[in-house]
Design a protein around this motif. Structure first.
Motif, PDB file in Angstrom:
ATOM      1  N   THR A 140       0.846  -1.167   0.089  1.00 63.34           N
ATOM      2  CA  THR A 140       0.080   0.072  -0.069  1.00 63.34           C
ATOM      3  C   THR A 140       0.854   1.081  -0.011  1.00 63.34           C
ATOM      4  OG1 THR A 140      -0.189  -0.262   2.505  1.00 63.34           O
ATOM      5  CG2 THR A 140      -2.206  -0.869   1.143  1.00 63.34           C
ATOM      6  N   SER A 141       2.057   1.170   0.525  1.00 63.14           N
ATOM      7  CA  SER A 141       2.923   2.221   0.782  1.00 63.14           C
ATOM      8  C   SER A 141       4.443   2.076   0.738  1.00 63.14           C
ATOM      9  CB  SER A 141       2.707   3.185   1.962  1.00 63.14           C
ATOM     10  OG  SER A 141       2.700   2.429   3.062  1.00 63.14           O
ATOM     11  N   LEU A 169       5.294  -0.484  -2.542  1.00 59.80           N
ATOM     12  CA  LEU A 169       4.740   0.288  -3.537  1.00 59.80           C
ATOM     13  C   LEU A 169       5.601   0.571  -4.586  1.00 59.80           C
ATOM     14  CD1 LEU A 169       2.211   1.565  -4.870  1.00 59.80           C
ATOM     15  CD2 LEU A 169       2.726   3.541  -3.379  1.00 59.80           C
ATOM     16  N   GLU A 200       5.574  -0.586  -8.485  1.00 62.03           N
ATOM     17  CA  GLU A 200       5.720   0.171  -9.465  1.00 62.03           C
ATOM     18  C   GLU A 200       6.813  -0.154 -10.626  1.00 62.03           C
ATOM     19  OE1 GLU A 200       3.453   3.984  -7.606  1.00 62.03           O
ATOM     20  OE2 GLU A 200       5.872   3.833  -7.428  1.00 62.03           O
ATOM     21  N   HIS A 245      -3.930   1.764  -6.151  1.00 66.21           N
ATOM     22  CA  HIS A 245      -2.841   1.445  -6.935  1.00 66.21           C
ATOM     23  C   HIS A 245      -3.113   0.309  -7.880  1.00 66.21           C
ATOM     24  CE1 HIS A 245      -0.885   3.658  -3.782  1.00 66.21           C
ATOM     25  NE2 HIS A 245      -0.671   2.865  -3.105  1.00 66.21           N
ATOM     26  N   ARG A 261      -4.290   1.927 -11.113  1.00 67.00           N
ATOM     27  CA  ARG A 261      -3.464   2.830 -11.983  1.00 67.00           C
ATOM     28  C   ARG A 261      -2.138   1.722 -12.593  1.00 67.00           C
ATOM     29  NH1 ARG A 261       1.314   4.618  -9.532  1.00 67.00           N
ATOM     30  NH2 ARG A 261       0.600   3.920  -7.507  1.00 67.00           N
ATOM     31  N   LEU A 262      -2.023   0.785 -11.867  1.00 64.60           N
ATOM     32  CA  LEU A 262      -0.739  -0.330 -12.545  1.00 64.60           C
ATOM     33  C   LEU A 262      -1.360  -1.173 -13.478  1.00 64.60           C
ATOM     34  CD1 LEU A 262       1.236  -0.981  -9.068  1.00 64.60           C
ATOM     35  CD2 LEU A 262       1.736   0.727 -10.771  1.00 64.60           C
ATOM     36  N   CYS A 276      -3.056  -5.509 -12.516  1.00 60.49           N
ATOM     37  CA  CYS A 276      -2.529  -5.507 -11.202  1.00 60.49           C
ATOM     38  C   CYS A 276      -3.923  -5.675 -10.244  1.00 60.49           C
ATOM     39  CB  CYS A 276      -1.905  -4.136 -10.686  1.00 60.49           C
ATOM     40  SG  CYS A 276      -1.494  -4.372  -8.945  1.00 60.49           S
TER      41      CYS A 276
END
Ligand SMILES: NC(=O)c1ccc[n+]([C@@H]2O[C@H](COP(=O)([O-])OP(=O)(O)OC[C@H]3O[C@@H](n4cnc5c(N)ncnc54)[C@H](OP(=O)(O)O)[C@@H]3O)[C@@H](O)[C@H]2O)c1
Length: 238
Positions: free
Chosen positions: A14-15, A19, A23, A45, A48-49, A52
């Motif tokens: 998550t972070s 993360l 990415e 996320h 966006r990815l 995933c």
């Protein structure tokens, strides 16, 4: 090495470091399953990815961890990479520290990390290949005052990783422990103000610095294994 089309499960995505690894792997064309407790953040996320899927949950809940792994395998058709990264920190003098917070940390950093390693190795054995990345710490081989319990959890990860490296020789499975020094992430949000706990480093590592090392380990030819990568901020004297 071409990572394109490979499949990876990343815990603690998550972070921060998880993360950044997600990415980087996404950029390399890896298909991803990501996990962590903050469901909305995780879903963002995953949206966006490319390629995933998000599966949120509490990794120290054994039923969830087992289910996460089974769903990740079903979703991808088989995992090539597992990044065993979820972790938390508790700090303070041992007679003052909230001992229940310490125990919760042990459940995530040791119990859940061991369970994920167990599931990953079992799965990789069935395939005859795979790469397990454990997120350790520079505190897996060293200690500092007021952070001994966290260091203990990371020493445990080092011990398991080293034993696994010996057990897995000849199996086609690789294991790498990444050992960062201070990285600027959410991990320290609750302790940043406690005097003397965090090392005094003008320029900490970034999650991307750690992700670059993970990619480097994954990118080696099949006959090469990098058991450990320690990376430190240039000015961290530890
Ligand atoms: N930052 C550093 O200086 C440093 C240095 C060396 C090693 N490390 C290690 O790096 C790893 C990643 O930490 P980070 O620095 O990137 O911090 P972070 O941004 O706080 O990341 C920790 C990740 O673990 C997840 N997590 C924590 N507890 C969990 C739980 N009970 N169930 C499921 N997921 C959980 C968090 O997600 P949710 O909060 O959404 O659950 C988050 O995605 C940890 O293993 C940490 O020990 C960090």
């Amino acid at each position: 090495m071409d990572l394109k089309g490979k499949a990876a499960l990343i815990t603690g995505a998550t972070s921060g470091i998880g993360l950044a690894v997600a990415e980087s792997l996404a950029k390399a064309g890896v298909r991803l399953v990501i996990s962590g407790r903050r469901a909305e953040l995780l879903a963002g996320h995953a949206k966006r990815l490319p390629d995933c899927v998000a599966i949120p949950g509490e990794i120290s809940d054994a039923a969830f961890a087992n289910d996460l792994f089974a769903r990740a395998v079903a979703q991808t058709g088989g995992l090539d990479i597992v990044v065993n990264n979820a972790g938390r920190v508790a700090t303070g003098p041992i007679d003052e520290i909230d001992i229940d917070t310490v125990c919760a940390m042990v459940r995530v950093n040791v119990e859940a990390a061991f369970r994920v390693a167990h599931l990953a190795v079992k799965h990789f054995r069935g395939r005859g290949s795979g790469h397990l990345i454990n997120t350790g710490s520079v505190l897996g081989t060293k200690v500092r005052a007021q952070i001994g319990a966290y260091a203990g959890t990371k020493h445990a990860v080092e011990a398991l990783s080293e034993a696994l490296r010996l057990e897995l020789a000849g199996s086609g499975i690789r294991i790498t422990t990444v050992e960062p020094g201070l990285v600027r992430t959410d991990l320290h949000r609750d302790i940043a103000k406690k005097e003397g706990v965090l090392p005094d480093v003008a320029e900490p590592l970034t999650p991307a610095d750690v992700a670059r090392c993970v990619l480097f380990a994954l990118d080696q030819p099949p006959h090469v294994n990098l058991p450990r990568i320690m990376l430190l901020p240039r000015d961290q004297a530890i």
